[in-house]
Design an enzyme around this catalytic site. Sequence first.
Site, PDB file in Angstrom:
ATOM      1  N   GLU A  78       1.699  -7.053  11.309  1.00 22.34           N
ATOM      2  CA  GLU A  78       1.290  -6.784   9.921  1.00 22.34           C
ATOM      3  C   GLU A  78       2.348  -6.035   9.123  1.00 22.34           C
ATOM      4  OE1 GLU A  78      -2.407  -4.641  10.892  1.00 22.34           O
ATOM      5  OE2 GLU A  78      -1.568  -2.917   9.863  1.00 22.34           O
ATOM      6  N   ARG A  91       0.594 -11.615  12.949  1.00 22.13           N
ATOM      7  CA  ARG A  91      -0.339 -11.087  11.946  1.00 22.13           C
ATOM      8  C   ARG A  91       0.269 -10.757  10.585  1.00 22.13           C
ATOM      9  NH1 ARG A  91      -4.663  -9.060  11.559  1.00 22.13           N
ATOM     10  NH2 ARG A  91      -4.002  -6.935  11.151  1.00 22.13           N
ATOM     11  N   HIS A 111     -14.270  -5.034   9.934  1.00 19.87           N
ATOM     12  CA  HIS A 111     -14.148  -3.747  10.635  1.00 19.87           C
ATOM     13  C   HIS A 111     -15.504  -3.095  10.860  1.00 19.87           C
ATOM     14  CE1 HIS A 111      -9.822  -3.078   8.890  1.00 19.87           C
ATOM     15  NE2 HIS A 111      -9.995  -4.270   9.420  1.00 19.87           N
ATOM     16  N   HIS A 144      -2.735   0.828  15.999  1.00 26.12           N
ATOM     17  CA  HIS A 144      -1.893   1.325  14.898  1.00 26.12           C
ATOM     18  C   HIS A 144      -0.550   1.884  15.389  1.00 26.12           C
ATOM     19  CE1 HIS A 144      -4.992   0.558  11.986  1.00 26.12           C
ATOM     20  NE2 HIS A 144      -5.848   1.314  12.618  1.00 26.12           N
ATOM     21  N   GLU A 156      -4.413  -4.802  19.204  1.00 26.37           N
ATOM     22  CA  GLU A 156      -3.466  -4.937  18.086  1.00 26.37           C
ATOM     23  C   GLU A 156      -2.493  -3.762  18.011  1.00 26.37           C
ATOM     24  OE1 GLU A 156      -5.584  -5.700  14.479  1.00 26.37           O
ATOM     25  OE2 GLU A 156      -4.013  -4.825  13.231  1.00 26.37           O
ATOM     26  N   ASP A 182      -6.250  -3.396   1.162  1.00 27.69           N
ATOM     27  CA  ASP A 182      -5.076  -3.049   0.355  1.00 27.69           C
ATOM     28  C   ASP A 182      -4.153  -4.234   0.067  1.00 27.69           C
ATOM     29  OD1 ASP A 182      -4.656  -1.439   3.266  1.00 27.69           O
ATOM     30  OD2 ASP A 182      -2.998  -2.746   2.719  1.00 27.69           O
ATOM     31  N   HIS A 230      -3.017 -10.466   8.445  1.00 26.51           N
ATOM     32  CA  HIS A 230      -3.532  -9.177   7.983  1.00 26.51           C
ATOM     33  C   HIS A 230      -4.365  -9.404   6.718  1.00 26.51           C
ATOM     34  CE1 HIS A 230      -2.182  -4.828   6.787  1.00 26.51           C
ATOM     35  NE2 HIS A 230      -3.264  -4.801   7.525  1.00 26.51           N
ATOM     36  N   ARG A 288     -13.709  -5.785  14.511  1.00 24.04           N
ATOM     37  CA  ARG A 288     -12.723  -4.815  15.006  1.00 24.04           C
ATOM     38  C   ARG A 288     -13.399  -3.461  15.096  1.00 24.04           C
ATOM     39  NH1 ARG A 288      -7.719  -2.068  11.774  1.00 24.04           N
ATOM     40  NH2 ARG A 288      -9.413  -0.615  11.321  1.00 24.04           N
ATOM     41  N   TRP A 318       3.914   5.380  12.930  1.00 24.85           N
ATOM     42  CA  TRP A 318       2.942   4.458  12.366  1.00 24.85           C
ATOM     43  C   TRP A 318       3.043   3.210  13.173  1.00 24.85           C
ATOM     44  CZ3 TRP A 318      -1.382   3.937  10.560  1.00 24.85           C
ATOM     45  CH2 TRP A 318      -1.862   4.680   9.471  1.00 24.85           C
ATOM     46  N   ASN A 343       0.816  -1.210   0.000  1.00 21.82           N
ATOM     47  CA  ASN A 343       0.000   0.000   0.000  1.00 21.82           C
ATOM     48  C   ASN A 343       0.855   1.269   0.000  1.00 21.82           C
ATOM     49  OD1 ASN A 343      -2.246   1.626   0.163  1.00 21.82           O
ATOM     50  ND2 ASN A 343      -2.644   1.228   2.340  1.00 21.82           N
ATOM     51  N   TYR A 385      -7.029   7.912  11.985  1.00 25.20           N
ATOM     52  CA  TYR A 385      -6.816   6.902  10.948  1.00 25.20           C
ATOM     53  C   TYR A 385      -7.814   5.745  11.113  1.00 25.20           C
ATOM     54  CZ  TYR A 385      -4.906   3.227   8.128  1.00 25.20           C
ATOM     55  OH  TYR A 385      -4.778   2.223   7.198  1.00 25.20           O
ATOM     56  N   ASP A 420      -7.567  -1.946  17.222  1.00 26.42           N
ATOM     57  CA  ASP A 420      -6.245  -1.722  16.627  1.00 26.42           C
ATOM     58  C   ASP A 420      -5.724  -0.347  17.042  1.00 26.42           C
ATOM     59  OD1 ASP A 420      -4.039  -1.600  14.989  1.00 26.42           O
ATOM     60  OD2 ASP A 420      -5.095  -2.234  13.166  1.00 26.42           O
ATOM     61  N   GLU A 431      -8.436 -11.809   9.090  1.00 27.57           N
ATOM     62  CA  GLU A 431      -9.069 -10.503   8.880  1.00 27.57           C
ATOM     63  C   GLU A 431      -9.638 -10.444   7.463  1.00 27.57           C
ATOM     64  OE1 GLU A 431      -6.328  -7.203   8.849  1.00 27.57           O
ATOM     65  OE2 GLU A 431      -7.918  -5.737   9.182  1.00 27.57           O
TER      66      GLU A 431
HETATM   67  O1  KDG Z   1      -1.839  -0.407   4.518  1.00 25.34           O
HETATM   68  C1  KDG Z   1      -2.086  -0.288   5.879  1.00 25.34           C
HETATM   69  C2  KDG Z   1      -3.406  -0.910   6.242  1.00 25.34           C
HETATM   70  O2  KDG Z   1      -3.520  -2.170   5.675  1.00 25.34           O
HETATM   71  C3  KDG Z   1      -3.544  -1.041   7.739  1.00 25.34           C
HETATM   72  O3  KDG Z   1      -3.456   0.187   8.340  1.00 25.34           O
HETATM   73  C4  KDG Z   1      -4.845  -1.709   8.123  1.00 25.34           C
HETATM   74  O4  KDG Z   1      -4.097  -1.860  10.364  1.00 25.34           O
HETATM   75  C5  KDG Z   1      -4.758  -2.324   9.462  1.00 25.34           C
HETATM   76  C6  KDG Z   1      -5.480  -3.566   9.691  1.00 25.34           C
HETATM   77  O5  KDG Z   1      -5.295  -4.137  10.757  1.00 25.34           O
HETATM   78  O6  KDG Z   1      -6.207  -3.991   8.808  1.00 25.34           O
HETATM   79 MG    MG Z   2      -3.773  -3.354  11.937  1.00 28.95          MG
END
Ligand code: KDG
Ligand code: MG
Length: 407
Positions: A267, A288, A126, A217, A241, A321, A317, A151, A407, A41, A163, A215, A344
């Site tokens: 991920e 993941r 999600h 992030h 997560e 994307d 994951h 989630r 991130w 992505n 995000y 999550d 997921e």
């Molecule tokens: O490209 C990044 C996304 O795939 C990510 O942020 C999504 O955290 C994510 C998830 O758990 O699906």
């Molecule tokens: Mg994630």
Amino acid sequence: MPANRTITAAEVFVSSPSRNYVTLKITTSDGLVGYGDATVNGRELSVASYLKDHLCPALIGRDAERIEDTWQFFYKGAYWRRGPITMAAIGAIDMALWDIKGKAADMPVYQLLGGAARDKILTYTHATGWGFEELMDSVAQRQTEGFRAVRVQFGVPGLEKVYGVTREAATYEPAGRGIGPVTEDWDSAAYLRTAPQMLARVRDAVGDELHLLHDVHHRLTPSEAARLAQDLEVVRLFWLEDVMPAENPQLLRQVRNQSTIPLAIGEVFNTIWDCQQILTERLVDYIRCAVVHAGGISHMRKILALAEVFNVQGAPHGPSDVSPINMAASLHLGLATSNFAIQEHMGYDPLVSEVFTSHYTFNDGYLHPSDKPGLGVEFDEKAARKFEYRQAYLPVARNLDGSVKDW
Ligand code: KDG
Ligand code: MG
């Protein structure tokens, strides 16, 4: 030994049915075709170039049957190795070769991996809403669709954007189209005030049965993460997560020592070596990595084998994307792997099915990869050409003082 089935062509397609996907197509001397997903992505053209300019030429004439040897050739045989671009490129080749092997044997890939170790794969999707009411509408919608695990992500008062959460809709796209990344703001203190209350309200509203996941992030420090984990004990999350960036996995020990909350991470990991400490010291409950970003089915299988020794479960994951080819690969692996907990499945924009025809099925909260030979996903080149690549980036978050957030 002379090869029966050699690789005669390896082509790369970058197309954008609602978002960008990189697809590798491998053709063999006996006319078989295999597909692999190589999407990273926001960095799609880099992996497309790495494949087109460096790996595809070396694929021509290779024995298509020798999946492990080909993997080792591109991994061990490269001076510059590891990282998401390299591993996604190798991952796509690996998937395409498993697809070919399945088609040649007239068997689904999960049969080649040892056969089904379970009947079906639990999945989660999600639910998002800026405020509680919108979030609960989204959760209810997911339950109506049949999901048993959701989630949940929500807005943070005082912030403009968070995000993974939109103010308008119950879905989001991880990368915004346009020139350059969009900036979002972040406030850990406000998030830490909001998350325990919001998640406790969701648990009260849905009752005990629905699996809830959340999550972070990678946004917290170890102390903040430990506090959040303690505050969330009562919510009985399926997992929490990515509580912090994982360059220093040993820092997760602080969270482990202070709570019983199951942790999931990985991920953004790309190799078994990225996962090694986290697995061998059992710093998480779920690993993941996405099949594409961790070198394909062959390498992910090794990661899961190492995880099994330490009683860690696979939970790859599966955002929008990575393409349906990756999703199918993950499901074949999941069906054949005993320590695989959940997959997921964020879901796709309807345009995606104009390019990819997948045959995996969703039923009552569970997925099955299908019994089609190979991975069971067709790719329509003509349709793919209609959707030209468009530059798109993940956002960058800044703290309230303007400094860049992890991130
Ligand atoms: O490209 C990044 C996304 O795939 C990510 O942020 C999504 O955290 C994510 C998830 O758990 O699906
Ligand atoms: Mg994630």
